[in-house]
Design a protein around this motif. Structure first.
Motif, PDB file in Angstrom:
ATOM      1  N   LYS A   1      -8.646  -3.975 -28.872  1.00  0.00           N
ATOM      2  CA  LYS A   1      -8.251  -5.331 -29.262  1.00  0.00           C
ATOM      3  C   LYS A   1      -7.458  -6.035 -28.159  1.00  0.00           C
ATOM      4  O   LYS A   1      -7.037  -7.179 -28.342  1.00  0.00           O
ATOM      5  CB  LYS A   1      -7.412  -5.286 -30.544  1.00  0.00           C
ATOM      6  CG  LYS A   1      -8.211  -4.863 -31.785  1.00  0.00           C
ATOM      7  CD  LYS A   1      -9.284  -5.882 -32.132  1.00  0.00           C
ATOM      8  CE  LYS A   1     -10.002  -5.516 -33.414  1.00  0.00           C
ATOM      9  NZ  LYS A   1     -11.071  -6.506 -33.743  1.00  0.00           N
TER      10      LYS A   1
ATOM     11  N   THR B   1     -12.034  -4.914 -21.977  1.00  0.00           N
ATOM     12  CA  THR B   1     -10.836  -4.445 -22.661  1.00  0.00           C
ATOM     13  C   THR B   1      -9.976  -3.649 -21.685  1.00  0.00           C
ATOM     14  O   THR B   1     -10.397  -3.327 -20.569  1.00  0.00           O
ATOM     15  CB  THR B   1     -11.199  -3.550 -23.858  1.00  0.00           C
ATOM     16  OG1 THR B   1     -11.922  -2.405 -23.380  1.00  0.00           O
ATOM     17  CG2 THR B   1     -12.051  -4.306 -24.848  1.00  0.00           C
TER      18      THR B   1
ATOM     19  N   THR C   1     -16.543  -4.941 -25.493  1.00  0.00           N
ATOM     20  CA  THR C   1     -16.692  -5.137 -26.939  1.00  0.00           C
ATOM     21  C   THR C   1     -17.308  -6.489 -27.269  1.00  0.00           C
ATOM     22  O   THR C   1     -17.491  -6.808 -28.441  1.00  0.00           O
ATOM     23  CB  THR C   1     -15.325  -5.022 -27.636  1.00  0.00           C
ATOM     24  OG1 THR C   1     -14.445  -6.023 -27.111  1.00  0.00           O
ATOM     25  CG2 THR C   1     -14.719  -3.636 -27.430  1.00  0.00           C
ATOM     26  N   ARG C   2     -17.597  -7.294 -26.252  1.00  0.00           N
ATOM     27  CA  ARG C   2     -18.228  -8.604 -26.425  1.00  0.00           C
ATOM     28  C   ARG C   2     -19.420  -8.718 -25.478  1.00  0.00           C
ATOM     29  O   ARG C   2     -19.439  -8.110 -24.410  1.00  0.00           O
ATOM     30  CB  ARG C   2     -17.257  -9.733 -26.085  1.00  0.00           C
ATOM     31  CG  ARG C   2     -15.966  -9.787 -26.868  1.00  0.00           C
ATOM     32  CD  ARG C   2     -15.161 -11.003 -26.425  1.00  0.00           C
ATOM     33  NE  ARG C   2     -13.831 -11.046 -26.990  1.00  0.00           N
ATOM     34  CZ  ARG C   2     -13.524 -11.583 -28.172  1.00  0.00           C
ATOM     35  NH1 ARG C   2     -14.480 -12.114 -28.905  1.00  0.00           N
ATOM     36  NH2 ARG C   2     -12.281 -11.590 -28.603  1.00  0.00           N
TER      37      ARG C   2
ATOM     38  N   GLU D   1     -17.153  -6.782 -31.347  1.00  0.00           N
ATOM     39  CA  GLU D   1     -16.647  -8.128 -31.622  1.00  0.00           C
ATOM     40  C   GLU D   1     -17.790  -9.060 -32.017  1.00  0.00           C
ATOM     41  O   GLU D   1     -17.624  -9.937 -32.873  1.00  0.00           O
ATOM     42  CB  GLU D   1     -15.908  -8.686 -30.413  1.00  0.00           C
ATOM     43  CG  GLU D   1     -14.583  -7.988 -30.108  1.00  0.00           C
ATOM     44  CD  GLU D   1     -13.548  -8.220 -31.191  1.00  0.00           C
ATOM     45  OE1 GLU D   1     -13.592  -9.287 -31.841  1.00  0.00           O
ATOM     46  OE2 GLU D   1     -12.695  -7.334 -31.395  1.00  0.00           O
TER      47      GLU D   1
ATOM     48  N   GLU E   1     -18.794  -8.253 -35.627  1.00  0.00           N
ATOM     49  CA  GLU E   1     -17.860  -8.811 -36.596  1.00  0.00           C
ATOM     50  C   GLU E   1     -17.996 -10.323 -36.712  1.00  0.00           C
ATOM     51  O   GLU E   1     -17.664 -10.907 -37.742  1.00  0.00           O
ATOM     52  CB  GLU E   1     -16.426  -8.435 -36.203  1.00  0.00           C
ATOM     53  CG  GLU E   1     -16.130  -6.948 -36.360  1.00  0.00           C
ATOM     54  CD  GLU E   1     -14.728  -6.574 -35.921  1.00  0.00           C
ATOM     55  OE1 GLU E   1     -13.962  -7.493 -35.527  1.00  0.00           O
ATOM     56  OE2 GLU E   1     -14.389  -5.373 -35.943  1.00  0.00           O
ATOM     57  N   ARG E   2     -18.486 -10.975 -35.638  1.00  0.00           N
ATOM     58  CA  ARG E   2     -18.658 -12.420 -35.650  1.00  0.00           C
ATOM     59  C   ARG E   2     -20.024 -12.835 -36.206  1.00  0.00           C
ATOM     60  O   ARG E   2     -20.351 -14.020 -36.232  1.00  0.00           O
ATOM     61  CB  ARG E   2     -18.493 -12.967 -34.224  1.00  0.00           C
ATOM     62  CG  ARG E   2     -17.050 -13.043 -33.779  1.00  0.00           C
ATOM     63  CD  ARG E   2     -16.902 -12.962 -32.245  1.00  0.00           C
ATOM     64  NE  ARG E   2     -17.785 -13.816 -31.500  1.00  0.00           N
ATOM     65  CZ  ARG E   2     -17.510 -15.075 -31.130  1.00  0.00           C
ATOM     66  NH1 ARG E   2     -16.356 -15.605 -31.463  1.00  0.00           N
ATOM     67  NH2 ARG E   2     -18.357 -15.769 -30.420  1.00  0.00           N
TER      68      ARG E   2
ATOM     69  N   SER F   1     -25.642  -7.727 -31.760  1.00  0.00           N
ATOM     70  CA  SER F   1     -24.555  -7.008 -31.100  1.00  0.00           C
ATOM     71  C   SER F   1     -24.983  -5.795 -30.286  1.00  0.00           C
ATOM     72  O   SER F   1     -24.135  -5.034 -29.810  1.00  0.00           O
ATOM     73  CB  SER F   1     -23.528  -6.556 -32.146  1.00  0.00           C
ATOM     74  OG  SER F   1     -24.133  -5.742 -33.133  1.00  0.00           O
TER      75      SER F   1
ATOM     76  N   SER G   1     -11.998 -15.747 -39.855  1.00  0.00           N
ATOM     77  CA  SER G   1     -12.765 -14.512 -39.692  1.00  0.00           C
ATOM     78  C   SER G   1     -14.150 -14.701 -40.283  1.00  0.00           C
ATOM     79  O   SER G   1     -14.463 -15.735 -40.883  1.00  0.00           O
ATOM     80  CB  SER G   1     -12.057 -13.340 -40.385  1.00  0.00           C
ATOM     81  OG  SER G   1     -12.006 -13.551 -41.784  1.00  0.00           O
TER      82      SER G   1
ATOM     83  N   LYS H   1      -6.844 -15.357 -32.521  1.00  0.00           N
ATOM     84  CA  LYS H   1      -8.291 -15.404 -32.732  1.00  0.00           C
ATOM     85  C   LYS H   1      -8.920 -16.318 -31.675  1.00  0.00           C
ATOM     86  O   LYS H   1      -8.237 -16.940 -30.871  1.00  0.00           O
ATOM     87  CB  LYS H   1      -8.593 -15.943 -34.135  1.00  0.00           C
ATOM     88  CG  LYS H   1      -8.037 -15.096 -35.283  1.00  0.00           C
ATOM     89  CD  LYS H   1      -8.724 -13.763 -35.416  1.00  0.00           C
ATOM     90  CE  LYS H   1      -8.144 -12.901 -36.524  1.00  0.00           C
ATOM     91  NZ  LYS H   1      -8.398 -13.419 -37.870  1.00  0.00           N
TER      92      LYS H   1
END
Length: 648
Positions: free
Chosen positions: A19, A35, A41-42, A212, A215-216, A220, A554, A625
């Protein structure tokens, strides 16, 4: 001791480490981001992300990551870390991480038995070139360092998948090789400061997963291409620099270039210097243009964000030249009465009613800092007059001054103000009619223009516009001020009704150099904003008392866009809230403003390390965020600090 230092206990805790993100950029438009444990993660994460202007005006991710492997006595230790489909991590090299220092650039230190290897990374300021410096700090005997690149060659908004169309060939260059997966792309060169051995074994690696993006609500998973690997021998105390760039360069210059670049970096040794360091990353220079990137990693240039961010990013740091260059660049791109909101060249959108009015404010701040009222009128009056005339007489999107002097704007399906989220073609906050901040900005723009015209003896302009300030001031108070509630409505609708939603847009009537409100009314507005909208991380976009309030940002894009301006917190709004406080209460407000400024110091080790996020949740604990580094978040904090200095 480094101001920002992350210890082993945090680095091996993936729930924490994944994160936390790091970002480095340069003034040529490129960036590197991942990260803190070098696990992407993106889809926007990558070691080498640069513009490919022969393709489009967007950034492209050429190099996703590098796996470093330490080999000693035929034993291999892979320092890389990736997440694959299903949440599987491999090869878990983060367990070798000892620490991460970030002053002034990222430095990862790994320990493998008796071997200590550090890796530092720096983006060259005016060149699309990333330098990585490896140092063997401890080793009882020589080691072999194997470096394996993972290539993507794609637009940052897309993903790569295995295919048979890639060019698997490579070209030899001094101390390295060059790759180009597709003919339309630039060639990517890997060169070392010493001779290396390259082994060509092209292959695809499958199903990297970006949590990420998952989650969006986006696709992915991705495949990445590995053309081969480099190997070189190193011994204790030795340093080797790897250059990753779009052009070849004499490898003997890599080490001194790395040292020179280090010397000109703003140290990240305290909170304020972190903000200054972050501010420099948003200024982009390309040929004769100087522009402001709205945020990293996915934003490009936005007209509105440019004018709002410009004073804090430049003037408050004494950087007059870049401010002037950005104003000149944007002035040349004004189309009639409107500025490009997003896009470049032919692919632009002019759907911003506030960008032209923030342009006046940016010029106003330039004059405040330089005192050059004559030069500003000479350089910008033509565009200023065109904007004022366009707004008065009418321009696109039914933007036009009403008979009472107020600006009316908006058409169905378009969001013209900064509250511009659109879900399935429908704006979440359409605000059609007369928005409060647009009319506060309109009043300020006219008053400022008259001020400059008087200084420059432009009597015709003064004669034409001098009747409007009083008309607008009276109409503003009559239409927006709600006496029984002691605050301004957000929008005056076309039917004359008022949108009574408590939103932060009224705060600009307390902060702008020219305001239609009395000090008593400004005070009442600030009280209302503080009681319902103020949080430690910015102002909420809607009061929690409103039934439409959404306190957490979110979910998928639809859910996020519906929350974007319905309660989500924006740090940049604090600049005008604090300026309003200082204008109304003077030194009495200084302590409160100082506490607001200092409240972001803890964010230097939050989502984007050493920078400030785009938005935060409206509900405690106000989690960061959106984009990990936003221009106007940084800019307005720096401007708050400058404003404080005027009162302390």
């Amino acid at each position: 001791m480094s101001y920002i230092k992350i210890e082993k206990s945090d680095l091996i805790n993936l729930e924490y480490a994944l994160k936390k993100e790091i970002l480095r950029s340069n003034q040529a438009g490129g960036y590197s981001s991942t990260t803190i444990v070098n696990c992407n993660t993106r889809k926007y994460h990558g070691l080498f992300v640069v513009p490919q202007r022969q393709i489009d005006e967007e950034n492209h991710l050429l190099l996703s990551s590098i796996d470093d492997t330490v080999i000693q006595h035929n034993r291999e230790f892979n320092l890389g870390l990736h997440m694959f489909q299903g949440g599987h991590y491999h090869p878990k090299g983060h367990k070798y991480l000892e620490k991460l220092e970030l002053d002034p650039i990222p430095k990862h230190t790994y320990r493998v038995g008796g071997i200590i290897l550090s890796r530092e990374m720096i983006f060259i300021r005016h060149d699309e070139r990333l330098l990585i410096r490896y140092t063997v700090e401890e080793a009882l005997s020589p080691i072999i360092l194997r470096i394996r690149p993972f290539l993507a060659f794609r637009n940052i908004h897309k993903l790569t998948f295995s295919n048979i169309h890639i060019d698997q060939k490579y070209s030899k260059v001094e101390n390295g090789v060059g790759f180009r997966m597709y003919p339309i792309y630039s060639r990517l060169f890997f060169q070392f400061s010493k001779d290396v051995e390259y082994t060509h074994v092209p292959d695809w690696y499958y199903n990297f997963e970006y949590i990420e993006e998952r989650e969006r609500g986006y696709e992915s998973n991705e495949d990445l291409y590995v053309p081969g690997f480099f190997e070189l021998e190193m011994k204790k105390g030795e340093q080797v620099v790897l250059s990753i760039a779009l052009e070849e360069k004499n490898s003997s210059g890599f080490k001194p270039l790395f040292s020179r670049e280090m010397k000109v970096r703003v140290p990240r040794d305290n909170y304020e210097n972190c903000l200054i360091n972050a501010a420099e990353q948003f200024i982009i220079k390309n040929k004769k243009k100087t522009e402001v990137i709205a945020g990293f990693p996915w934003f490009g240039r936005w007209g509105r964000d440019t004018f709002i961010s410009l004073p804090g990013l430049t003037l408050c740091l004494g950087n007059i030249r870049d401010c002037k260059n950005v104003l000149d660049t944007m002035t040349n791109e004004c189309k009639g009465a409107l500025f490009p909101n997003i896009g470049q060249g032919e692919d632009i959108a002019l759907n911003s009613v506030d960008a032209p009015l923030w342009y006046f404010w940016a010029v106003q701040q330039y004059v405040l800092f330089t005192g050059d009222a004559i030069g500003a009128w000479n350089d910008y009056s033509e565009k200023m007059k065109a904007i004022l005339d366009g707004f008065k007489d009418g321009t696109s999107f039914k933007i036009k001054m009403r008979s009472d002097g107020l600006i009316r704007a908006g058409v169905p399906g378009k969001a013209l103000t900064w509250m511009d989220a659109v879900v399935f073609g429908k704006p979440s906050t359409p605000r059609i009619g007369c928005p409060v901040e647009i009319n506060a900005l309109w009043y300020n723009a006219i008053c400022f223009s008259i001020e400059l015209a008087e200084i420059n003896n432009d009597h015709d302009f003064v004669s034409k516009w001098q009747k409007y300030p009083e008309l607008i001031r009276e109409s503003f108070n009559e239409n927006f001020w709600i006496e029984e509630k002691q605050y301004c409505c957000d929008v005056v609708n076309d039917d004359g009704s008022q949108d009574l939603s408590v939103r932060p847009n009224m705060v600009f009537a307390t902060s702008l150099p020219y305001s239609p409100l009395s000090d008593d009314k400004k005070s009442a507005v600030l009280t209302k904003v503080e009681s319902e909208l103020l949080t430690p991380k910015g102002l909420r976009t809607l009061s929690p008392k409103n039934l439409n309030y959404k306190g957490v940002y979110s979910g998928d894009q639809e859910a996020r866009d519906n929350a974007y301006h319905q309660g989500t917190v924006w740090p940049w709004l604090l600049g005008h809230f604090c300026e309003g406080l200082l204008k109304v209460y003077g030194k009495e407000a200084a302590k409160k403003v100082k506490n607001i400024f200092l409240s972001f110091e803890v964010d230097m080790v939050e989502a984007g390390i050493g920078t400030v996020s785009e938005i935060y949740d409206g509900d405690p604990p106000y989690r960061p965020k959106g984009a990990i580094s936003q221009a106007w978040s940084i800019a307005e904090l720096l401007r708050i600090k400058w404003l404080l200095n005027q009162y302390l």
